[in-house]
Motif scaffolding. Structure first.
Motif, PDB file in Angstrom:
ATOM      1  N   ALA A 167      93.027 -18.235  -6.128  1.00  0.00           N
ATOM      2  CA  ALA A 167      91.816 -19.072  -6.082  1.00  0.00           C
ATOM      3  C   ALA A 167      91.136 -19.062  -4.716  1.00  0.00           C
ATOM      4  CB  ALA A 167      92.129 -20.502  -6.521  1.00  0.00           C
TER       5      ALA A 167
ATOM      6  N   ARG B  68      88.400 -18.481  -1.969  1.00  0.00           N
ATOM      7  CA  ARG B  68      86.933 -18.419  -1.977  1.00  0.00           C
ATOM      8  C   ARG B  68      86.392 -17.722  -0.736  1.00  0.00           C
ATOM      9  NH1 ARG B  68      84.532 -21.205  -5.985  1.00  0.00           N
ATOM     10  NH2 ARG B  68      85.886 -22.557  -7.239  1.00  0.00           N
TER      11      ARG B  68
ATOM     12  N   ASN C 280      90.372 -13.228  -7.339  1.00  0.00           N
ATOM     13  CA  ASN C 280      89.986 -14.445  -6.626  1.00  0.00           C
ATOM     14  C   ASN C 280      88.500 -14.728  -6.865  1.00  0.00           C
ATOM     15  OD1 ASN C 280      92.364 -15.576  -5.050  1.00  0.00           O
ATOM     16  ND2 ASN C 280      92.486 -13.421  -4.472  1.00  0.00           N
ATOM     17  N   LYS C 281      87.896 -15.602  -6.061  1.00  0.00           N
ATOM     18  CA  LYS C 281      86.502 -16.018  -6.260  1.00  0.00           C
ATOM     19  C   LYS C 281      85.738 -15.849  -4.952  1.00  0.00           C
ATOM     20  CE  LYS C 281      87.962 -19.325  -9.773  1.00  0.00           C
ATOM     21  NZ  LYS C 281      87.999 -20.744 -10.211  1.00  0.00           N
TER      22      LYS C 281
ATOM     23  N   HIS D 257      82.891 -13.844  -4.230  1.00  0.00           N
ATOM     24  CA  HIS D 257      81.433 -13.873  -4.406  1.00  0.00           C
ATOM     25  C   HIS D 257      80.675 -12.949  -3.446  1.00  0.00           C
ATOM     26  CE1 HIS D 257      81.977 -16.853  -7.436  1.00  0.00           C
ATOM     27  NE2 HIS D 257      82.499 -17.728  -6.582  1.00  0.00           N
TER      28      HIS D 257
ATOM     29  N   SER E 149      87.413  -9.873  -8.355  1.00  0.00           N
ATOM     30  CA  SER E 149      87.320 -11.053  -7.487  1.00  0.00           C
ATOM     31  C   SER E 149      85.957 -11.720  -7.527  1.00  0.00           C
ATOM     32  CB  SER E 149      87.686 -10.677  -6.044  1.00  0.00           C
ATOM     33  OG  SER E 149      89.079 -10.532  -5.912  1.00  0.00           O
ATOM     34  N   ASN E 150      85.193 -11.484  -8.596  1.00  0.00           N
ATOM     35  CA  ASN E 150      83.896 -12.141  -8.793  1.00  0.00           C
ATOM     36  C   ASN E 150      82.906 -11.869  -7.666  1.00  0.00           C
ATOM     37  OD1 ASN E 150      84.273 -14.008 -11.299  1.00  0.00           O
ATOM     38  ND2 ASN E 150      86.106 -14.349 -10.064  1.00  0.00           N
TER      39      ASN E 150
ATOM     40  N   ASN F 123      84.050  -6.207 -10.755  1.00  0.00           N
ATOM     41  CA  ASN F 123      83.366  -7.309 -10.090  1.00  0.00           C
ATOM     42  C   ASN F 123      81.975  -7.493 -10.701  1.00  0.00           C
ATOM     43  OD1 ASN F 123      85.049  -8.550  -7.865  1.00  0.00           O
ATOM     44  ND2 ASN F 123      85.303  -6.378  -7.380  1.00  0.00           N
TER      45      ASN F 123
END
Length: 205
Positions: free
Chosen positions: A90, A92, A110-111, A113, A134-135, A158
């Protein structure tokens, strides 16, 4: 009939399970019925899947766990030799307290971005960076300049739509770049500038 699984997943033959495609034919049955290991004697097919759905670089790490050789590691992550594994924690943002002599980092699932150069501490010995799933939506120009000797970069699965000029500039030793399964629609003409030693580039179909 359309597959019940998302893109990038294998629909098991006799159950409703969906298994990540990269785990097909890895000699470990993941489907309840074992169908992800059926018909695995086709070497051409295996090579094709391995290039399109690159198996994680550390797929055998559970079998080769060694003592950590790094002075520090980020919270919630674990270490083996000079590798750090922070997948599915998790996160960021990129951890800042990574040891400077780390050679491999797994930050998949994960996140994160957005990725920019200032997100990474200077990692002068980092050779493998895994950012699969990982977004990630945006890679800024010179995003990886703080990893100057990086050789393998995994960015598959992604949400990257646009590769800007100089995205990978500074990665003069990179020989493997995996970009498959991103919704790429625009690639600036200088996006791959500086990748003089690239040997394998895997993108979308």
């Amino acid at each position: 009939m359309p597959s019940p699984c998302l893109r990038g997943y294998f629909a098991c033959n006799t159950t409703d399970m969906c298994v990540e495609q990269r785990y097909n034919c890895d000699k470990v049955p993941d489907c309840d019925d074992g169908s992800d290991e059926w018909s695995c004697d086709d070497e051409f097919k295996k090579q094709l899947w391995n290039s399109l759905w690159r198996k994680r670089a550390d797929e055998d790490r559970e079998k080769r766990t060694r003592n950590c050789e790094l002075p520090t590691k980020p919270e919630k992550c674990w270490c083996s030799a000079k590798s750090v594994f922070c997948e599915n924690t998790a996160l960021r943002q990129i951890p800042k307290n990574v040891a400077h002599d780390v050679k491999e980092i797994d930050l998949s699932a994960n996140k994160l971005h957005n990725i920019s150069a200032d997100d990474f501490p200077l990692l002068e010995k980092l050779e493998v960076l895994i950012l699969t799933g990982s977004n990630i939506k945006k890679l800024s120009p010179f995003a990886f300049r703080n990893a100057p000797v990086l050789r393998n970069l995994y960015l598959s699965a992604n949400l990257i739509e646009h590769l800007h000029n100089n995205t990978f500039d500074g990665l003069y030793f990179l020989d493997l770049l995996i970009l498959s399964h991103n919704p790429l629609s625009t690639i600036d003409i200088g996006a791959f500038q500086g990748l003089d030693r690239i040997e394998e580039l895997c993108g979308n179909d």
